[in-house]
Design a protein around this motif. Sequence first.
Motif, mmCIF file in Angstrom:
data_model
loop_
_atom_site.group_PDB
_atom_site.id
_atom_site.type_symbol
_atom_site.label_atom_id
_atom_site.label_comp_id
_atom_site.label_asym_id
_atom_site.label_seq_id
_atom_site.Cartn_x
_atom_site.Cartn_y
_atom_site.Cartn_z
ATOM 1 N N ALA A 1 -20.981 -28.631 -139.270
ATOM 2 C CA ALA A 1 -22.182 -27.914 -138.818
ATOM 3 C C ALA A 1 -22.986 -27.363 -139.987
ATOM 4 N N HIS A 2 -22.303 -26.808 -140.986
ATOM 5 C CA HIS A 2 -23.000 -26.120 -142.073
ATOM 6 C C HIS A 2 -23.059 -26.919 -143.362
ATOM 7 N N GLY A 3 -22.489 -28.113 -143.342
ATOM 8 C CA GLY A 3 -22.512 -28.915 -144.549
ATOM 9 C C GLY A 3 -22.955 -30.343 -144.320
ATOM 10 N N GLN A 4 -22.158 -31.074 -143.544
ATOM 11 C CA GLN A 4 -22.406 -32.502 -143.377
ATOM 12 C C GLN A 4 -23.762 -32.782 -142.742
ATOM 13 N N GLU A 5 -24.066 -32.108 -141.632
ATOM 14 C CA GLU A 5 -25.336 -32.367 -140.958
ATOM 15 C C GLU A 5 -26.514 -31.887 -141.795
ATOM 16 N N SER A 6 -26.353 -30.736 -142.451
ATOM 17 C CA SER A 6 -27.429 -30.249 -143.316
ATOM 18 C C SER A 6 -27.648 -31.180 -144.497
ATOM 19 N N LEU A 7 -26.568 -31.711 -145.044
ATOM 20 C CA LEU A 7 -26.694 -32.652 -146.160
ATOM 21 C C LEU A 7 -27.458 -33.900 -145.733
ATOM 22 N N GLN A 8 -27.180 -34.396 -144.542
ATOM 23 C CA GLN A 8 -27.887 -35.584 -144.068
ATOM 24 C C GLN A 8 -29.378 -35.314 -143.908
ATOM 25 N N ALA B 1 -21.535 -27.451 -151.664
ATOM 26 C CA ALA B 1 -20.483 -26.465 -151.912
ATOM 27 C C ALA B 1 -19.936 -25.906 -150.599
ATOM 28 N N GLU B 2 -20.828 -25.666 -149.624
ATOM 29 C CA GLU B 2 -20.395 -25.170 -148.318
ATOM 30 C C GLU B 2 -19.479 -26.198 -147.639
ATOM 31 N N PHE B 3 -19.870 -27.446 -147.682
ATOM 32 C CA PHE B 3 -19.074 -28.496 -147.057
ATOM 33 C C PHE B 3 -17.707 -28.610 -147.730
ATOM 34 N N THR B 4 -17.696 -28.655 -149.050
ATOM 35 C CA THR B 4 -16.443 -28.835 -149.776
ATOM 36 C C THR B 4 -15.492 -27.678 -149.515
ATOM 37 N N ARG B 5 -16.006 -26.459 -149.496
ATOM 38 C CA ARG B 5 -15.155 -25.304 -149.263
ATOM 39 C C ARG B 5 -14.537 -25.344 -147.863
ATOM 40 N N SER B 6 -15.336 -25.619 -146.840
ATOM 41 C CA SER B 6 -14.817 -25.646 -145.469
ATOM 42 C C SER B 6 -13.834 -26.803 -145.269
ATOM 43 N N ALA B 7 -14.172 -27.979 -145.794
ATOM 44 C CA ALA B 7 -13.273 -29.131 -145.637
ATOM 45 C C ALA B 7 -11.982 -28.934 -146.411
ATOM 46 N N ALA B 8 -12.049 -28.300 -147.573
ATOM 47 C CA ALA B 8 -10.836 -28.026 -148.349
ATOM 48 C C ALA B 8 -9.936 -27.037 -147.610
ATOM 49 N N ASP B 9 -10.515 -26.044 -146.955
ATOM 50 C CA ASP B 9 -9.718 -25.108 -146.149
ATOM 51 C C ASP B 9 -8.997 -25.855 -145.027
ATOM 52 N N ALA B 10 -9.687 -26.786 -144.398
ATOM 53 C CA ALA B 10 -9.062 -27.579 -143.340
ATOM 54 C C ALA B 10 -7.910 -28.412 -143.890
ATOM 55 N N ARG B 11 -8.111 -29.027 -145.017
ATOM 56 C CA ARG B 11 -7.047 -29.838 -145.625
ATOM 57 C C ARG B 11 -5.854 -28.969 -146.011
#
Length: 478
Positions: free
Chosen positions: A298-305, A435-445
């Motif tokens: 929501a806050h990274g991938q879609e905004s990046l696109q 940076a927002e995307f990487t941080r959220s996805a890293a937390d999930a991983r």
Amino acid sequence: MTHPPNAPAAPAAPGTAPAPARPAGVPAQPSPAPAVAPPAGRGAWAVGRERLRVATTTEPGRLQILGAVLALLVVAFGAVTALQVDDRATAADDVVSRSQPLSADAAAIYRSLADADTTAASGFLAGTLEPEESRKRYDRDIATAARLLVKAAASTDGSGESAREIATLNEQLPRYTGLIERARAANRQGLPLGGAYLRYASQQMTSTLLPAAERLYAAETVHLQEDDESARTWPFLSLGLGLLTLAALVWAQRRNYTRTHRVFNHGLLAASAAAVVVVLWLLAAHTIARTGLDSARAHGQESLQVLNSARISSLTARANENLTLVARGAVLTEDGKNDKYEAEYTSSMSTLTDALATAREWADDDAGRGPVDEAATRTAEWKQRHKDARAKDEAGDFDGALGLIVGSKESGRSTGQSFDQVDAALERALAHEQAEFTRSAADARDALTALPLGAAALGILGAAGAVLGINRRLSEYR
């Protein structure tokens, strides 16, 4: 009366003992049936079946079977959990370290190629002697595109769609650069042929290179979405097996209580605790992982696109703006009524404006909204300056229009400066969302990282506890 003498008894057969006399009043007993030999062909399967029948009809046998089933269930639960969670952890790691970086690189390839084409046209318009800064920027864009293509080729499947697009880009990029060099050479000599070479090179870029780069970006985005879906899928098999294991352990302890009136069996209690820990850990870890992936989407991938779409539109608009002056009305739309490049500029600017509005709506903090707002402000200035340039060109003041399109930075009022400001603002917005995307996805991983090993270890410990608990009951029969 004379009676005949009794006949003498028949002599006993040699080697045969005489039968003992039966006491008076005792009835005759039937002789026992002779022992029957086991049927021919009875093998290990029949013997095993007989032993199983005997085991299921005695309490020690039932306890042995129960212990084996419980241990198998707990081990299977731990193994299935480890396998399913490891698969999702791998997908989450791919999102962070492979899929999303490849998608970002594909967008960067498109941006570098489009910027190189725009820069080449700007340098051509500057005159017979191309500015050094323009040449360096063009060379930097081409080098960046080539480097990212090599990186993408090393990271993608050699037989997939991405590989085909990378091959197309590697094949066509040298042809494009060759056409640009021919255009520069003709332009330095003051030959009109330079403009024709530049238009042809730009046509190659817009009809072959940029569509291939766009398809590469789309393919890598699909891979990113697939990895994201794989990472967020609930492990239903593991959860179902965990509930079944807990139900079996509870039933076994209740059975133990009803037969012995003992409340606790330490081994079975330890196995139940291990299963409960794995189930709760699985639920918590996967919930955290899904939350992180939802935030990243929501806050990274879609905004990046959306921001990548905005940047592509700005680059396309700038290239068409330059080509409008290069072609000078020589290329028309299909209906023959309007300048082709001016029409495409207008369409690209409309897409840019819409994308910026969407990006601002999706930005979740001031750090994300700030660059987008600046890009929107600079886009409005760009439109006004372009309008002024077109008015001068249509009035016959080509030099005045040229100054407004490719004027120096010191003038502070050229569309080229507005484009650079929009591009810089979009780059900052992209960096923030990345940076927002990487941080959220890293937390999930990270939420899934330790669970596979933990589930396997707890499964083994739980199985050992179940066996020890049953053995404790078996010892009472020895």
